[in-house]
Design a protein around this motif. Structure first.
Motif, mmCIF file in Angstrom:
data_model
loop_
_atom_site.group_PDB
_atom_site.id
_atom_site.type_symbol
_atom_site.label_atom_id
_atom_site.label_comp_id
_atom_site.label_asym_id
_atom_site.label_seq_id
_atom_site.Cartn_x
_atom_site.Cartn_y
_atom_site.Cartn_z
ATOM 1 N N GLU A 183 -102.706 37.100 17.685
ATOM 2 C CA GLU A 183 -102.727 38.131 16.642
ATOM 3 C C GLU A 183 -102.166 39.462 17.144
ATOM 4 O OE1 GLU A 183 -106.823 37.601 18.430
ATOM 5 O OE2 GLU A 183 -105.429 36.275 17.422
ATOM 6 N N THR A 184 -102.055 39.638 18.466
ATOM 7 C CA THR A 184 -101.481 40.857 19.042
ATOM 8 C C THR A 184 -99.959 40.790 19.039
ATOM 9 O OG1 THR A 184 -103.413 41.085 20.472
ATOM 10 C CG2 THR A 184 -101.464 42.332 21.089
ATOM 11 N N ALA A 185 -99.416 39.698 19.544
ATOM 12 C CA ALA A 185 -97.961 39.507 19.609
ATOM 13 C C ALA A 185 -97.675 38.077 20.045
ATOM 14 C CB ALA A 185 -97.331 40.476 20.599
ATOM 15 N N ILE A 231 -102.128 36.649 26.152
ATOM 16 C CA ILE A 231 -102.219 37.636 25.076
ATOM 17 C C ILE A 231 -102.658 36.927 23.796
ATOM 18 C CG2 ILE A 231 -100.906 39.330 23.724
ATOM 19 C CD1 ILE A 231 -101.089 40.062 26.690
ATOM 20 N N PRO A 232 -103.632 37.472 23.053
ATOM 21 C CA PRO A 232 -104.021 36.852 21.779
ATOM 22 C C PRO A 232 -102.840 36.810 20.808
ATOM 23 C CG PRO A 232 -105.579 38.579 22.415
ATOM 24 C CD PRO A 232 -104.420 38.667 23.351
ATOM 25 N N SER A 264 -90.240 38.865 22.790
ATOM 26 C CA SER A 264 -90.993 38.868 21.539
ATOM 27 C C SER A 264 -90.000 39.309 20.476
ATOM 28 C CB SER A 264 -92.211 39.796 21.608
ATOM 29 O OG SER A 264 -91.814 41.126 21.861
ATOM 30 N N ASN A 314 -99.398 31.842 25.054
ATOM 31 C CA ASN A 314 -98.818 33.127 24.718
ATOM 32 C C ASN A 314 -98.984 34.046 25.922
ATOM 33 O OD1 ASN A 314 -97.570 34.667 22.651
ATOM 34 N ND2 ASN A 314 -99.461 35.829 22.434
#
Length: 106
Positions: A85-87, A82-83, A63, A19
């Motif tokens: 759960e963020t996007a 990027i995690p 996204s 990600n």
């Protein structure tokens, strides 16, 4: 006269699987001057198509519903993980495949 080679530009992921958000010179280089944001683009394919129709496009960050068309003259050089759960992000470079590039000079 100079003959340009056939257009062999293509898409390749930046940073490998995962990600990733696109970045300029380093993982913190997210200068808004590097890209244009388009909303209402509801597929990765729609974002890629928009890039291919933009003369100076060097790649995309996609996204859900949001497409960044990267036009930085030196292209997309770095990424930031990027995690999830963020996007959920996809960063793709558009142009000559890096596997075809060779160093110039000493």
């Amino acid at each position: 006269t100079f003959a340009y080679p056939p257009d062999h530009r293509g898409w390749e992921p930046v940073g490998g699987p995962g990600n990733h958000a696109c970045r300029g010179d380093n993982s913190s280089d997210n200068d808004p001057k590097h890209y244009q944001v388009h909303t209402g683009i509801h597929s990765l394919w729609g974002c890629k198509d928009l890039c291919e129709r933009t003369d100076s496009c060097k790649g995309i960050e996609y996204s859900a519903g949001r497409c960044e068309i990267w036009m930085r003259s030196r292209g997309i050089f770095a990424f930031k993980e990027i995690p999830l759960e963020t996007a959920e992000l996809t960063c793709l470079r558009y142009g000559w495949p890096t596997s075809k590039l060779v160093p110039v000079g000493p």
